[in-house]
Every structure is written in structure tokens, then in C-alpha cells.
Scaffold this active site. Structure first.
Site, PDB file in Angstrom:
ATOM      1  N   ALA A 176      24.835 -23.875  54.884  1.00  0.00           N
ATOM      2  CA  ALA A 176      26.172 -23.784  54.280  1.00  0.00           C
ATOM      3  C   ALA A 176      27.272 -23.574  55.319  1.00  0.00           C
ATOM      4  CB  ALA A 176      26.194 -22.663  53.244  1.00  0.00           C
ATOM      5  N   ILE A 180      28.771 -30.361  56.322  1.00  0.00           N
ATOM      6  CA  ILE A 180      28.690 -30.772  54.910  1.00  0.00           C
ATOM      7  C   ILE A 180      29.021 -29.574  54.015  1.00  0.00           C
ATOM      8  CG2 ILE A 180      27.152 -31.574  53.064  1.00  0.00           C
ATOM      9  CD1 ILE A 180      25.716 -33.287  55.154  1.00  0.00           C
ATOM     10  N   ARG A 213      21.339 -36.341  63.072  1.00  0.00           N
ATOM     11  CA  ARG A 213      21.058 -37.203  64.230  1.00  0.00           C
ATOM     12  C   ARG A 213      22.350 -37.443  65.016  1.00  0.00           C
ATOM     13  NH1 ARG A 213      20.711 -43.569  62.344  1.00  0.00           N
ATOM     14  NH2 ARG A 213      22.050 -43.382  60.523  1.00  0.00           N
ATOM     15  N   ASN A 220      12.966 -31.419  61.880  1.00  0.00           N
ATOM     16  CA  ASN A 220      13.485 -30.913  60.600  1.00  0.00           C
ATOM     17  C   ASN A 220      12.384 -30.672  59.567  1.00  0.00           C
ATOM     18  OD1 ASN A 220      16.135 -30.828  61.419  1.00  0.00           O
ATOM     19  ND2 ASN A 220      16.701 -32.803  60.525  1.00  0.00           N
ATOM     20  N   GLN A 252      10.885 -23.267  53.204  1.00  0.00           N
ATOM     21  CA  GLN A 252      11.873 -23.289  52.119  1.00  0.00           C
ATOM     22  C   GLN A 252      11.224 -23.749  50.807  1.00  0.00           C
ATOM     23  OE1 GLN A 252      15.485 -25.288  53.299  1.00  0.00           O
ATOM     24  NE2 GLN A 252      15.975 -23.718  54.798  1.00  0.00           N
ATOM     25  N   ASN A 266      18.098 -34.737  56.663  1.00  0.00           N
ATOM     26  CA  ASN A 266      17.328 -35.945  57.007  1.00  0.00           C
ATOM     27  C   ASN A 266      16.072 -35.686  57.813  1.00  0.00           C
ATOM     28  OD1 ASN A 266      18.719 -38.144  55.847  1.00  0.00           O
ATOM     29  ND2 ASN A 266      20.385 -37.887  57.315  1.00  0.00           N
ATOM     30  N   ASP A 276      24.544 -43.720  49.538  1.00  0.00           N
ATOM     31  CA  ASP A 276      24.300 -45.144  49.794  1.00  0.00           C
ATOM     32  C   ASP A 276      24.798 -45.983  48.615  1.00  0.00           C
ATOM     33  OD1 ASP A 276      22.853 -44.385  52.196  1.00  0.00           O
ATOM     34  OD2 ASP A 276      21.354 -43.640  50.796  1.00  0.00           O
ATOM     35  N   HIS A 311      16.217 -43.382  52.334  1.00  0.00           N
ATOM     36  CA  HIS A 311      17.555 -43.216  52.919  1.00  0.00           C
ATOM     37  C   HIS A 311      17.411 -43.439  54.428  1.00  0.00           C
ATOM     38  CE1 HIS A 311      21.544 -41.797  53.746  1.00  0.00           C
ATOM     39  NE2 HIS A 311      21.086 -40.822  54.507  1.00  0.00           N
TER      40      HIS A 311
HETATM   41  P1  NAD Z   1      25.587 -29.461  60.727  1.00  0.00           P
HETATM   42  O1  NAD Z   1      24.877 -29.364  62.025  1.00  0.00           O
HETATM   43  O2  NAD Z   1      27.068 -29.496  60.712  1.00  0.00           O
HETATM   44  O3  NAD Z   1      25.139 -28.261  59.782  1.00  0.00           O
HETATM   45  C1  NAD Z   1      23.790 -27.967  59.568  1.00  0.00           C
HETATM   46  C2  NAD Z   1      23.721 -26.484  59.279  1.00  0.00           C
HETATM   47  O4  NAD Z   1      22.367 -26.212  58.957  1.00  0.00           O
HETATM   48  C3  NAD Z   1      24.095 -25.601  60.461  1.00  0.00           C
HETATM   49  O5  NAD Z   1      25.004 -24.595  60.052  1.00  0.00           O
HETATM   50  C4  NAD Z   1      22.756 -25.010  60.894  1.00  0.00           C
HETATM   51  O6  NAD Z   1      22.887 -23.715  61.470  1.00  0.00           O
HETATM   52  C5  NAD Z   1      22.023 -24.991  59.578  1.00  0.00           C
HETATM   53  N1  NAD Z   1      20.576 -24.927  59.667  1.00  0.00           N
HETATM   54  C6  NAD Z   1      19.751 -25.541  60.549  1.00  0.00           C
HETATM   55  N2  NAD Z   1      18.481 -25.208  60.310  1.00  0.00           N
HETATM   56  C7  NAD Z   1      18.491 -24.379  59.244  1.00  0.00           C
HETATM   57  C8  NAD Z   1      17.489 -23.681  58.531  1.00  0.00           C
HETATM   58  N3  NAD Z   1      16.200 -23.751  58.888  1.00  0.00           N
HETATM   59  N4  NAD Z   1      17.860 -22.909  57.490  1.00  0.00           N
HETATM   60  C9  NAD Z   1      19.154 -22.804  57.126  1.00  0.00           C
HETATM   61  N5  NAD Z   1      20.156 -23.428  57.773  1.00  0.00           N
HETATM   62  C10 NAD Z   1      19.819 -24.203  58.832  1.00  0.00           C
HETATM   63  O7  NAD Z   1      24.969 -30.734  59.981  1.00  0.00           O
HETATM   64  P2  NAD Z   1      25.566 -31.527  58.716  1.00  0.00           P
HETATM   65  O8  NAD Z   1      26.472 -32.589  59.216  1.00  0.00           O
HETATM   66  O9  NAD Z   1      26.042 -30.557  57.709  1.00  0.00           O
HETATM   67  O10 NAD Z   1      24.246 -32.301  58.216  1.00  0.00           O
HETATM   68  C11 NAD Z   1      23.147 -31.594  57.678  1.00  0.00           C
HETATM   69  C12 NAD Z   1      22.008 -32.559  57.369  1.00  0.00           C
HETATM   70  O11 NAD Z   1      22.406 -33.486  56.359  1.00  0.00           O
HETATM   71  C13 NAD Z   1      21.554 -33.419  58.553  1.00  0.00           C
HETATM   72  O12 NAD Z   1      20.136 -33.506  58.556  1.00  0.00           O
HETATM   73  C14 NAD Z   1      22.159 -34.774  58.251  1.00  0.00           C
HETATM   74  O13 NAD Z   1      21.468 -35.827  58.888  1.00  0.00           O
HETATM   75  C15 NAD Z   1      21.996 -34.814  56.748  1.00  0.00           C
HETATM   76  N6  NAD Z   1      22.803 -35.786  56.026  1.00  0.00           N
HETATM   77  C16 NAD Z   1      22.199 -36.459  54.990  1.00  0.00           C
HETATM   78  C17 NAD Z   1      22.916 -37.374  54.253  1.00  0.00           C
HETATM   79  C18 NAD Z   1      22.274 -38.121  53.122  1.00  0.00           C
HETATM   80  O14 NAD Z   1      22.899 -39.045  52.575  1.00  0.00           O
HETATM   81  N7  NAD Z   1      21.074 -37.812  52.682  1.00  0.00           N
HETATM   82  C19 NAD Z   1      24.257 -37.617  54.561  1.00  0.00           C
HETATM   83  C20 NAD Z   1      24.838 -36.916  55.608  1.00  0.00           C
HETATM   84  C21 NAD Z   1      24.094 -35.985  56.347  1.00  0.00           C
HETATM   85  C1  LMR Z   2      24.449 -40.785  56.488  1.00  0.00           C
HETATM   86  O1  LMR Z   2      23.917 -41.690  55.851  1.00  0.00           O
HETATM   87  O2  LMR Z   2      25.661 -40.792  56.776  1.00  0.00           O
HETATM   88  C2  LMR Z   2      23.635 -39.593  56.897  1.00  0.00           C
HETATM   89  O3  LMR Z   2      22.294 -39.781  56.554  1.00  0.00           O
HETATM   90  C3  LMR Z   2      23.809 -39.238  58.325  1.00  0.00           C
HETATM   91  C4  LMR Z   2      23.109 -40.212  59.245  1.00  0.00           C
HETATM   92  O4  LMR Z   2      22.372 -39.750  60.113  1.00  0.00           O
HETATM   93  O5  LMR Z   2      23.316 -41.413  59.105  1.00  0.00           O
END
Ligand code: NAD
Ligand code: LMR
Length: 329
Positions: free
Chosen positions: A12, A16, A93, A106, A113, A131, A159, A187
Site C-alpha cells: 500500500a 499503485i 519489472r 515475487n 500471504q 506480477n 488489458d 497478463h
Molecule cells: P512499487 O514498487 O511502487 O510498490 C510496491 C510496494 O510493495 C512497495 O511499497 C514495497 O515495499 C511493497 N512490497 C514489496 N514486497 C512486499 C511484501 N512481501 N509484502 C508487502 N508489501 C511488499 O510497485 P507498484 O508500481 O505499486 O507495482 C506493484 C506490482 O504490481 C508490481 O509487481 C507490478 O509489476 C504489478 N502491476 C501489475 C499490473 C497488472 O495489470 N496486473 C499493472 C501494474 C503493475
Molecule cells: C502493466 O501491464 O502495465 C503492468 O503489468 C506492469 C508491467 O510490468 O508491464
């Protein structure tokens, strides 16, 4: 006072989270129902300090629907009594990486969890965003004995939203005119955004756009590569659009889907569209608005499209093999 819905968000303090929490608390997602946020981040001072700061800002919005905010570094505390758990916390990434490159770093997060999610409320629903989200979802669900696999899902709504925006731009219409887009599979860059069953203003996309070469080529590739393009442009992965899609996902499951509509979510495969069993794969879904959902049946796919769906599902089987040691039941 109505009993608050408890919503847990991991990661949190991340980017995101910073776009997501306010929209969970504001009434946009759960209507008038009060929301109690449980925010989890890493047990390190830097992350916990940032988490407290974000929580302060959520409180400072004065949302009438916010029942409280609790910050924690303990997943058991975060998930206790949660009706929704949004699993965002994980590493994003960077440029030049594929999402699957994150899998061994990851993946283990979702073992512990998954176990802690057993403390969730009886109506617990889980959305995995971190991811590679389909396979992380599989890890979490398989480590969460007693909670049905159907209560877990991974996010492909972003997507779908990207596909809608691409089709609307090409057709010169608004996003609201585009319907019935399904993202199939993973994804990842193998995902398949189905345009063959999609409509624009009630007419088939293939009729309105007409340019099948564009649909099969640049359109599909733009959706598949959008995450990478954003990282190249921003230097950071998508955040506000990802949070927005997570809100869409939660809202989609919270309400009954209109009969003639559906949305995309990676759900526990039931074999529909020849999806292999034992994976979380994106499919066209309708929610009953009462905690249940069904996969829309009968969409017609060309042999070309069936090949794309088979390829993205094959990739999910390969990812599953890479994390076999992290899977339980
Ligand atoms: P970020 O680095 O800004 O934030 C991630 C947060 O997670 C950080 O505050 C970190 O300290 C925390 N964290 C890491 N490991 C943890 C754990 N074990 N327990 C609790 N908290 C933990 O990253 P972000 O930009 O917020 O992205 C987060 C994830 O979402 C990434 O894996 C990213 O690739 C993924 N993502 C997925 C989609 C999708 O469409 N599915 C889209 C965008 C991003
Ligand atoms: C996205 O689709 O934007 C996220 O999954 C972040 C990424 O690594 O592409």
C-alpha cells in the site's frame, strides 16, 4: 451504522497504492457502505514510514465512507476479517525485463500471504495485481487451504481497458461505445485480446473497423506490449491506470453483470475455451453480484484466435512448472 467492509491492500505504500486507496475509501467502489482499510507493507522502517504517510493522506480526505485505517507489517493482521484482499505488494519489472522474470523473486511472497489469507472473512475475495499476477494468484490460492479457488482472481482488467481504448481510437468513437472485449490467458505479452466477439455501437468490431490486418497485427500487439511501452516512456510501470483497473475489477465482482455484457478477469480455469485446468487464466466473466460468477460460454473464435488462446495458456502451464515447489494444494 452499517458494518464496514474490511479491505486489505498489500504494497500500500507503493505507487499503485497511492492511486488505489483513495478510490476504495471514497464511496466510489462500495457505495454508501463504510470501508475499513488494512494496509500492509514491508517490515522495514522506510516502507512503514511511507505507509503511515499515505494513511495520513487517506484520513485527511475526510471521506464520509471511511470507517478507519490500520497500517501493519503483518499479513495475519492485514487479512484478518477482510472481505477483499488486493495483493499489490511485490517488485515491478524495469526496462528490458519480462513480467515472468519476476517470478522467482515475487512468487515466494504469495506463499506466506496465501496462508495468512485464511484469516479473511467468510466472503473473502482476492485480487492479485503483483506480477506475474496469474501465477502469483495460483501460488496464493494453493497455499490458502479452505478458501475456494474461485474466490481468487488476477488482474487482466487493465488489458481489457487498454484494448477498449485502442479500438475506440481507431474507430473514432468513445470508449463507452466499445463492449464485449475479452482478454484471454496470461497478463503477459502472450495475452490475446479478442476483437472477434467485441462490438462498437452494437455492431461487430470486424464490421466497424473492417481492417483485419490491423486488428490481428498492430491492435493485438499494442495491447500485449502496452505495459512495456509505459515503462519505456515513464521509467516506471503503470500505476494510476493499474489502480483504476483494480477498482473496475472489484466493482465488476460486487455488482450483477448485465445479461448482455461481460468483463475480463483471470479466474480458476473451468476448462472453458479449451483452457487447461489448474491455472488462473483470463476469461469472459459475469458476476451474479452475490459472490458468485460464471464464465460466459459460446463465444465463437476463429482458428487463428484459438491458436493465440492456446499459446497464452501454454505459457501459464510453463510458469506453473517454474514455481512447482511453491504450490501446495
Ligand atoms: P512499487 O514498487 O511502487 O510498490 C510496491 C510496494 O510493495 C512497495 O511499497 C514495497 O515495499 C511493497 N512490497 C514489496 N514486497 C512486499 C511484501 N512481501 N509484502 C508487502 N508489501 C511488499 O510497485 P507498484 O508500481 O505499486 O507495482 C506493484 C506490482 O504490481 C508490481 O509487481 C507490478 O509489476 C504489478 N502491476 C501489475 C499490473 C497488472 O495489470 N496486473 C499493472 C501494474 C503493475
Ligand atoms: C502493466 O501491464 O502495465 C503492468 O503489468 C506492469 C508491467 O510490468 O508491464
Amino acid at each position: 451504522m452499517t458494518k464496514p467492509i474490511v479491505v486489505a491492500v498489500t504494497g500500500a505504500a507503493g505507487q499503485i497504492g497511492y492511486s488505489l486507496l483513495f478510490r476504495l475509501a471514497s464511496g466510489e467502489t462500495f457505495g454508501d457502505r463504510p470501508v475499513f482499510l488494512k494496509l500492509l507493507d514491508l517490515p522495514i522502517p522506510e516502507a512503514q514510514k511511507k505507509l503511515e504517510g499515505t494513511a495520513m493522506e487517506v484520513l485527511d480526505c475526510g471521506f464520509r465512507t471511511l470507517a478507519g485505517v490500520e497500517c501493519t507489517a503483518d499479513p495475519n493482521v492485514a487479512f484478518d476479517g477482510a472481505s477483499w484482499a488486493l495483493l499489490v505488494g511485490s517488485k515491478p519489472r524495469g526496462p528490458g525485463m519480462a513480467r515472468a522474470d519476476l517470478i522467482r523473486e515475487n512468487g515466494p511472497i504469495f506463499v506466506g500471504q496465501g496462508n495468512a489469507l485464511q484469516r479473511g472473512a467468510s466472503d473473502l475475495r482476492v485480487l492479485v495485481v503483483g506480477n506475474p499476477c496469474n501465477t502469483n494468484c495460483l501460488i496464493a490460492a494453493s497455499n490458502c487451504a479452505g478458501v475456494p479457488k474461485e474466490r481468487f482472481g488476477a488482474m487482466t482488467r487493465l488489458d481489457e481497458n487498454r484494448a477498449i481504448a485502442q479500438l475506440a481510437a481507431k474507430a473514432g468513437c468513445t470508449n463507452a461505445d466499445v463492449a464485449r472485449v475479452t482478454v484471454f490467458g496470461n497478463h503477459s505479452e502472450s495475452m490475446y485480446p479478442d476483437f472477434e466477439n467485441a462490438t462498437i455501437g452494437g455492431k461487430a468490431v470486424t464490421e466497424v473497423i473492417g481492417d483485419r490486418d490491423w486488428l490481428q497485427g498492430p491492435f493485438v500487439q499494442a495491447v500485449q506490449n502496452r505495459g512495456k511501452a509505459i515503462i519505456a516512456a515513464r521509467g516506471l510501470s503503470s500505476a494510476a491506470s493499474a489502480a483504476s483497473a483494480a477498482i473496475d475489477h472489484v466493482k465488476d465482482f460486487e455488482r450483477k453483470t448485465p445479461t448482455d455484457a461481460w468483463f475480463s478477469a483471470a479466474v480458476w480455469s473451468d476448462g472453458s475455451y479449451d483452457s487447461p485446468l489448474g491455472i488462473y487464466t483470463s476469461l469472459p466473466v459475469q458476476s451474479d453480484g452475490k459472490g458468485g460468477y460464471s464464465v460466459v460460454q459460446g463465444l465463437r473464435l476463429s482458428d487463428w484466435a484459438k491458436g493465440k488462446v492456446a499459446a497464452t495458456n501454454k505459457e501459464l502451464l510453463d510458469e506453473r512448472a517454474v514455481v512447482a515447489d511453491l504450490l501446495k494444494g
